[in-house]
Design a protein around this motif. Structure first.
Motif, mmCIF file in Angstrom:
data_model
loop_
_atom_site.group_PDB
_atom_site.id
_atom_site.type_symbol
_atom_site.label_atom_id
_atom_site.label_comp_id
_atom_site.label_asym_id
_atom_site.label_seq_id
_atom_site.Cartn_x
_atom_site.Cartn_y
_atom_site.Cartn_z
ATOM 1 N N ARG A 166 0.830 -1.211 0.000
ATOM 2 C CA ARG A 166 0.000 0.000 0.000
ATOM 3 C C ARG A 166 0.867 1.265 0.000
ATOM 4 O O ARG A 166 0.478 2.286 -0.567
ATOM 5 N N ALA A 167 2.028 1.207 0.615
ATOM 6 C CA ALA A 167 2.895 2.382 0.654
ATOM 7 C C ALA A 167 3.455 2.720 -0.718
ATOM 8 O O ALA A 167 3.874 3.862 -0.950
ATOM 9 N N ALA A 168 3.473 1.748 -1.626
ATOM 10 C CA ALA A 168 4.028 1.969 -2.961
ATOM 11 C C ALA A 168 2.967 2.377 -3.976
ATOM 12 O O ALA A 168 3.296 2.646 -5.142
ATOM 13 N N LEU A 169 1.700 2.435 -3.559
ATOM 14 C CA LEU A 169 0.633 2.812 -4.490
ATOM 15 C C LEU A 169 0.586 4.321 -4.650
ATOM 16 O O LEU A 169 0.585 5.060 -3.656
ATOM 17 N N PRO A 170 0.490 4.818 -5.888
ATOM 18 C CA PRO A 170 0.416 6.265 -6.104
ATOM 19 C C PRO A 170 -0.963 6.815 -5.774
ATOM 20 O O PRO A 170 -1.943 6.063 -5.628
ATOM 21 N N ALA A 171 -1.043 8.120 -5.699
ATOM 22 C CA ALA A 171 -2.304 8.766 -5.335
ATOM 23 C C ALA A 171 -3.405 8.489 -6.342
ATOM 24 O O ALA A 171 -4.590 8.495 -5.995
ATOM 25 N N GLY A 172 -3.044 8.252 -7.597
ATOM 26 C CA GLY A 172 -4.059 8.035 -8.621
ATOM 27 C C GLY A 172 -4.778 6.713 -8.533
ATOM 28 O O GLY A 172 -5.804 6.513 -9.197
ATOM 29 N N ILE A 173 -4.283 5.775 -7.720
ATOM 30 C CA ILE A 173 -4.955 4.480 -7.602
ATOM 31 C C ILE A 173 -6.220 4.642 -6.777
ATOM 32 O O ILE A 173 -6.209 5.190 -5.665
ATOM 33 N N ASP A 174 -7.296 4.136 -7.325
ATOM 34 C CA ASP A 174 -8.620 4.273 -6.739
ATOM 35 C C ASP A 174 -8.963 3.038 -5.912
ATOM 36 O O ASP A 174 -9.312 3.117 -4.748
ATOM 37 N N LEU A 175 -8.881 1.874 -6.543
ATOM 38 C CA LEU A 175 -9.119 0.596 -5.879
ATOM 39 C C LEU A 175 -7.913 -0.304 -6.123
ATOM 40 O O LEU A 175 -7.322 -0.281 -7.201
ATOM 41 N N ALA A 176 -7.562 -1.107 -5.144
ATOM 42 C CA ALA A 176 -6.522 -2.130 -5.299
ATOM 43 C C ALA A 176 -6.977 -3.318 -4.471
ATOM 44 O O ALA A 176 -6.925 -3.281 -3.237
ATOM 45 N N ASP A 201 0.799 1.114 -13.838
ATOM 46 C CA ASP A 201 2.108 0.440 -13.866
ATOM 47 C C ASP A 201 2.697 0.359 -12.458
ATOM 48 O O ASP A 201 3.278 -0.666 -12.073
ATOM 49 N N GLN A 202 2.547 1.432 -11.694
ATOM 50 C CA GLN A 202 3.051 1.421 -10.321
ATOM 51 C C GLN A 202 2.271 0.438 -9.455
ATOM 52 O O GLN A 202 2.842 -0.219 -8.580
ATOM 53 N N ALA A 203 0.962 0.338 -9.697
ATOM 54 C CA ALA A 203 0.163 -0.635 -8.954
ATOM 55 C C ALA A 203 0.609 -2.058 -9.274
ATOM 56 O O ALA A 203 0.689 -2.919 -8.387
ATOM 57 N N ALA A 241 3.602 -2.874 -7.422
ATOM 58 C CA ALA A 241 3.345 -2.991 -5.983
ATOM 59 C C ALA A 241 2.597 -4.266 -5.620
ATOM 60 O O ALA A 241 2.390 -4.541 -4.427
ATOM 61 N N LEU A 242 2.163 -5.050 -6.611
ATOM 62 C CA LEU A 242 1.429 -6.280 -6.328
ATOM 63 C C LEU A 242 2.365 -7.320 -5.727
ATOM 64 O O LEU A 242 3.458 -7.553 -6.238
ATOM 65 N N ARG A 243 1.937 -7.940 -4.644
ATOM 66 C CA ARG A 243 2.720 -8.967 -3.974
ATOM 67 C C ARG A 243 1.946 -10.280 -3.979
ATOM 68 O O ARG A 243 0.880 -10.390 -3.374
ATOM 69 N N LEU A 244 2.488 -11.268 -4.674
ATOM 70 C CA LEU A 244 1.900 -12.594 -4.773
ATOM 71 C C LEU A 244 2.807 -13.608 -4.117
ATOM 72 O O LEU A 244 3.982 -13.719 -4.496
ATOM 73 N N SER A 245 2.286 -14.311 -3.119
ATOM 74 C CA SER A 245 3.025 -15.400 -2.499
ATOM 75 C C SER A 245 2.358 -16.706 -2.908
ATOM 76 O O SER A 245 1.148 -16.889 -2.750
ATOM 77 N N VAL A 246 3.151 -17.597 -3.488
ATOM 78 C CA VAL A 246 2.661 -18.900 -3.937
ATOM 79 C C VAL A 246 2.943 -19.935 -2.861
ATOM 80 O O VAL A 246 4.053 -19.981 -2.311
ATOM 81 N N THR A 293 -7.821 -0.092 -10.034
ATOM 82 C CA THR A 293 -8.399 0.973 -10.846
ATOM 83 C C THR A 293 -7.675 2.271 -10.529
ATOM 84 O O THR A 293 -7.148 2.462 -9.426
ATOM 85 N N ALA A 294 -7.656 3.146 -11.518
ATOM 86 C CA ALA A 294 -6.990 4.438 -11.352
ATOM 87 C C ALA A 294 -7.845 5.524 -11.968
ATOM 88 O O ALA A 294 -8.606 5.278 -12.914
ATOM 89 N N VAL A 295 -7.703 6.730 -11.447
ATOM 90 C CA VAL A 295 -8.378 7.919 -11.978
ATOM 91 C C VAL A 295 -7.325 9.014 -12.098
ATOM 92 O O VAL A 295 -6.546 9.243 -11.163
ATOM 93 N N ALA A 296 -7.288 9.673 -13.262
ATOM 94 C CA ALA A 296 -6.265 10.692 -13.490
ATOM 95 C C ALA A 296 -6.788 11.737 -14.464
ATOM 96 O O ALA A 296 -7.813 11.541 -15.137
ATOM 97 N N SER A 297 -6.062 12.841 -14.558
ATOM 98 C CA SER A 297 -6.470 13.912 -15.469
ATOM 99 C C SER A 297 -5.994 13.661 -16.891
ATOM 100 O O SER A 297 -6.519 14.262 -17.828
#
Length: 419
Positions: free
Chosen positions: A350-360, A400-402, A405-410, A386-390
């Motif tokens: 979550r700390a690596a998600l940019p402000a434009g990310i709406d849902l993760a 791309d940043q989201a 930031a995705l972490r998958l543990s198998v 999801t993201a929202v931007a101007s």
């Protein structure tokens, strides 16, 4: 201020998955009393409901019976469903109770892709060349007639399930059974279940429209992102609140002609088209709100509330589709790295998600076994953002940043990269 018991009563047939549809119920409940008809007890839906009726199954007869009982106790203003397998049931209820809406025969023409193709062919409207097949031999003959590559698809499935691009007879033979056997609940028994179609090598869009008394108003244009060839997995969608296609006279004329040919007069539709050099050509029309959070993206990008607009037209009121914003919004879906991946955990840093990310959001949990397409068409997704931007550039950068930031543990190993 309108009291809750003074709001019109709207029947909704099945609610779908919470993450994809709760925003609709949240909006609708501000203006309507919602009575849900479903085959399971209400759960997350309860704060948004005035009532719920549980039926043995959501086929036409149980749904009609439930609707009759509800209407015998109180006036019903309208009925709707945003689930592909239940749009015909909603239309049958509307006819039975004398409610606003498109006639069931026209909704069936949307549900049955061959009926759609036949109606458009009679009206000489732009679409791929097509043939219907019931056996592999018939499909091979159809492909020879049309010329490879061709697309094969189930006659009435949704969500791109079973839709495959095949380049020769060997590929068609390999894919045929899987396409033929896609389960389609509440569908008539057809002898010929496969459509073989000309492949249109062009960008694909979706157009969510409100149809009110025969007037088609495009509300959101979705720009599709497709992956995992030869399948047509929808890996993402982009919506611009001020998309120029919304005011394109040629597209509006095509949409109007398509709906007229199908006899679709009132409701919300999700129309998919290819933008070919000769102009837009129809892929299919769904008599419902779009899936994959496309209406949600449209709401975030334009300010138009799809839940209220769809509910209004279902109750015979002219919907408000005036845009109040001109942002960009998008969704991206993420997939496991290999077939039969056993999930340990899925989350975002979550700390690596940019402000434009709406849902993760994670879509699966520990112990789930998931696969990317072919094996995991649609249900192979492990997360979404999801993201929202101007601007579109900022939108893509945020997604791309989201993804980074995705972490998958198998299970049984460490973190793995996801697609």
């Amino acid at each position: 201020m309108t009291r809750a018991d003074e709001k019109p009563l709207l029947l909704v047939i099945t609610s779908g998955l919470r993450r994809y549809r709760e925003y609709l119920l949240t909006s609708i409940a501000t203006r309507y009393r919602v009575h849900l008809i479903d085959s399971v007890e209400a759960d997350w839906e309860l704060p948004h409901l005035a009532g719920c009726t549980v039926v043995p199954d959501t086929g036409a007869d149980p749904v009609l019976g439930a609707a009759r009982r509800i209407a015998a106790e109180q006036p019903v203003a309208g009925v709707m469903s945003w689930h592909e397998e239940h749009i015909v049931q909603a239309a049958l209820v509307a006819e039975e109770l004398g409610l606003p809406g498109t006639r069931a025969a026209a909704v069936r023409r949307c549900r049955d892709k061959f009926a759609t193709r036949t109606a458009l062919a009679a009206a000489r409207l732009p679409q791929p060349a097509f043939e219907l097949a019931g056996t592999l031999d018939e499909a091979l003959a159809a492909a020879d007639k049309l010329g490879y590559p061709v697309v094969i698809k189930p006659r009435a499935a949704g969500g791109s399930q079973g839709v495959v691009l095949v380049h020769d007879a060997a590929e068609l033979a390999d894919q045929f059974a899987a396409t033929r056997d896609v389960p389609v609940p509440h569908n008539p028994a057809f002898d010929q279940l496969i459509l073989v179609e000309e492949y249109l090598d062009a960008p694909e869009i979706s157009v969510d429209s409100v149809v009110y008394h025969g007037r088609v108003v495009p509300v959101f244009v979705g720009r599709k992102e497709i992956g995992f060839p030869p399948y047509f997995e929808e890996t993402g969608h982009r919506v611009a609140g001020a998309d120029p296609l919304l005011s394109d006279a040629g597209l509006l004329r095509t949409l109007t002609d398509i709906h007229a040919a199908l006899g679709y007069t009132d409701g919300w539709t999700h129309t998919e088209l290819k933008l070919t050099p000769e102009g837009p050509k129809l892929i299919e029309v769904n008599g419902r709100l779009g899936g994959d959070l496309i209406p949600y993206l449209g709401m975030r990008a334009s300010g138009v509330d799809p839940g209220l607009a769809a509910a209004d037209v279902a109750c015979g009121a002219e919907p408000d589709t005036r845009a109040t914003a001109a942002r960009h919004a998008a969704v991206r879906f993420f997939y496991p790295p290999a077939n039969d991946t056993v999930i340990g955990s899925v989350d975002f840093d979550r700390a690596a998600l940019p402000a434009g990310i709406d849902l993760a959001q994670a879509l699966v949990g520990p112990g789930d076994v998931v696969s990317p397409p072919r094996k995991g068409l649609i249900d192979g997704r492990i997360a979404l953002a999801t993201a929202v931007a101007s601007t579109e550039e900022d939108l893509r950068a945020a997604l791309d940043q989201a993804q980074a930031a995705l972490r998958l543990s198998v299970a049984g190993s460490g973190d793995r990269a996801a697609g």
